[in-house]
Design a protein around this motif. Sequence first.
Motif, PDB file in Angstrom:
ATOM      1  N   UNK A  26       0.952  -1.630  -0.160  1.00  0.00           N
ATOM      2  CA  UNK A  26       0.005   0.031   0.309  1.00  0.00           C
ATOM      3  C   UNK A  26       0.990   1.280  -0.143  1.00  0.00           C
ATOM      4  N   UNK A  27       2.003   1.102  -0.660  1.00  0.00           N
ATOM      5  CA  UNK A  27       2.538   2.390  -0.168  1.00  0.00           C
ATOM      6  C   UNK A  27       2.631   2.831  -1.308  1.00  0.00           C
ATOM      7  N   UNK A  28       2.024   3.687  -2.542  1.00  0.00           N
ATOM      8  CA  UNK A  28       1.733   3.856  -3.374  1.00  0.00           C
ATOM      9  C   UNK A  28      -0.056   4.409  -2.901  1.00  0.00           C
ATOM     10  N   UNK A  29      -0.122   4.885  -1.649  1.00  0.00           N
ATOM     11  CA  UNK A  29      -1.421   4.831  -1.389  1.00  0.00           C
ATOM     12  C   UNK A  29      -1.647   6.335  -1.524  1.00  0.00           C
ATOM     13  N   UNK A  30      -2.854   7.222  -2.639  1.00  0.00           N
ATOM     14  CA  UNK A  30      -2.980   8.453  -2.290  1.00  0.00           C
ATOM     15  C   UNK A  30      -4.563   8.671  -1.837  1.00  0.00           C
ATOM     16  N   UNK A  31      -4.405   9.795  -2.173  1.00  0.00           N
ATOM     17  CA  UNK A  31      -5.857  10.784  -1.368  1.00  0.00           C
ATOM     18  C   UNK A  31      -6.187  12.092  -2.223  1.00  0.00           C
ATOM     19  N   UNK A  32      -7.731  11.331  -2.210  1.00  0.00           N
ATOM     20  CA  UNK A  32      -8.458  12.182  -3.819  1.00  0.00           C
ATOM     21  C   UNK A  32      -9.154  13.662  -3.412  1.00  0.00           C
ATOM     22  N   UNK A  33      -9.240  14.654  -3.840  1.00  0.00           N
ATOM     23  CA  UNK A  33     -10.167  15.683  -3.397  1.00  0.00           C
ATOM     24  C   UNK A  33     -11.820  14.509  -3.629  1.00  0.00           C
ATOM     25  N   UNK A  34     -12.720  14.545  -2.873  1.00  0.00           N
ATOM     26  CA  UNK A  34     -14.262  13.682  -2.951  1.00  0.00           C
ATOM     27  C   UNK A  34     -14.509  14.100  -4.230  1.00  0.00           C
ATOM     28  N   UNK A  35     -14.495  15.026  -4.525  1.00  0.00           N
ATOM     29  CA  UNK A  35     -15.479  15.206  -6.389  1.00  0.00           C
ATOM     30  C   UNK A  35     -14.694  14.653  -7.130  1.00  0.00           C
ATOM     31  N   UNK A  36     -13.174  15.302  -7.377  1.00  0.00           N
ATOM     32  CA  UNK A  36     -13.082  13.285  -8.209  1.00  0.00           C
ATOM     33  C   UNK A  36     -12.413  12.140  -7.981  1.00  0.00           C
ATOM     34  N   UNK A  37     -12.366  12.265  -6.759  1.00  0.00           N
ATOM     35  CA  UNK A  37     -12.764  10.584  -6.043  1.00  0.00           C
ATOM     36  C   UNK A  37     -13.810  10.008  -6.879  1.00  0.00           C
ATOM     37  N   UNK A  47      -7.431  -3.981  -4.074  1.00  0.00           N
ATOM     38  CA  UNK A  47      -7.374  -2.836  -3.623  1.00  0.00           C
ATOM     39  C   UNK A  47      -7.498  -2.346  -2.187  1.00  0.00           C
ATOM     40  N   UNK A  48      -9.171  -2.881  -2.030  1.00  0.00           N
ATOM     41  CA  UNK A  48      -9.269  -2.778  -1.060  1.00  0.00           C
ATOM     42  C   UNK A  48      -8.572  -3.461   0.116  1.00  0.00           C
ATOM     43  N   UNK A  49      -8.344  -4.296   0.153  1.00  0.00           N
ATOM     44  CA  UNK A  49      -7.540  -5.592   0.350  1.00  0.00           C
ATOM     45  C   UNK A  49      -6.121  -4.335   1.226  1.00  0.00           C
ATOM     46  N   UNK A  50      -5.826  -3.977  -0.031  1.00  0.00           N
ATOM     47  CA  UNK A  50      -4.521  -3.219   0.388  1.00  0.00           C
ATOM     48  C   UNK A  50      -4.290  -2.168   0.893  1.00  0.00           C
ATOM     49  N   UNK A  51      -5.260  -1.500   0.348  1.00  0.00           N
ATOM     50  CA  UNK A  51      -5.877   0.436   1.588  1.00  0.00           C
ATOM     51  C   UNK A  51      -6.347  -0.333   2.579  1.00  0.00           C
ATOM     52  N   UNK A  52      -6.282  -1.315   2.963  1.00  0.00           N
ATOM     53  CA  UNK A  52      -6.971  -1.649   4.677  1.00  0.00           C
ATOM     54  C   UNK A  52      -5.435  -1.822   5.409  1.00  0.00           C
ATOM     55  N   UNK A  53      -4.371  -1.808   4.822  1.00  0.00           N
ATOM     56  CA  UNK A  53      -2.997  -1.649   5.748  1.00  0.00           C
ATOM     57  C   UNK A  53      -2.506  -0.202   5.195  1.00  0.00           C
ATOM     58  N   UNK A  54      -2.699   0.377   4.876  1.00  0.00           N
ATOM     59  CA  UNK A  54      -2.252   2.227   4.083  1.00  0.00           C
ATOM     60  C   UNK A  54      -2.555   2.760   6.079  1.00  0.00           C
ATOM     61  N   UNK A  55      -1.373   3.646   5.774  1.00  0.00           N
ATOM     62  CA  UNK A  55      -1.414   4.460   6.920  1.00  0.00           C
ATOM     63  C   UNK A  55      -2.526   5.944   6.824  1.00  0.00           C
ATOM     64  N   UNK A  56      -3.130   6.870   7.677  1.00  0.00           N
ATOM     65  CA  UNK A  56      -3.743   7.570   7.190  1.00  0.00           C
ATOM     66  C   UNK A  56      -4.659   7.150   6.109  1.00  0.00           C
TER      67      UNK A  56
END
Length: 85
Positions: A26-37, A47-56
């Motif tokens: 999950x080291x390429x974790x990014x956060x998008x603005x809601x509108x673009x997301x 991807x959901x499974x890997x995101x569960x391991x992401x920081x923040x």
Amino acid sequence: GKHLLDVAHDNNIELEGACGGELACSTCHLVFDQVFYDTLPPKSDEEEDMLDLAFELTETSRLGCQILVTKEFDGIKIRIPDDGY
């Protein structure tokens, strides 16, 4: 198109991607603005499974190795979370 992880590396943006874009971390974790997301394709179960391991982790978190850059990305802002180190 290229994945966001590759575009970041091509532009000397520090985004780890330890697994090389193989959806194994999950080291390429990014956060998008809601509108673009809301315009992005849905996440896979993997991807959901890997995101569960992401920081923040946030409601608008995605992995850069899973997002293909298109012309709609022009001008958007994407946040790279602090990895905790």
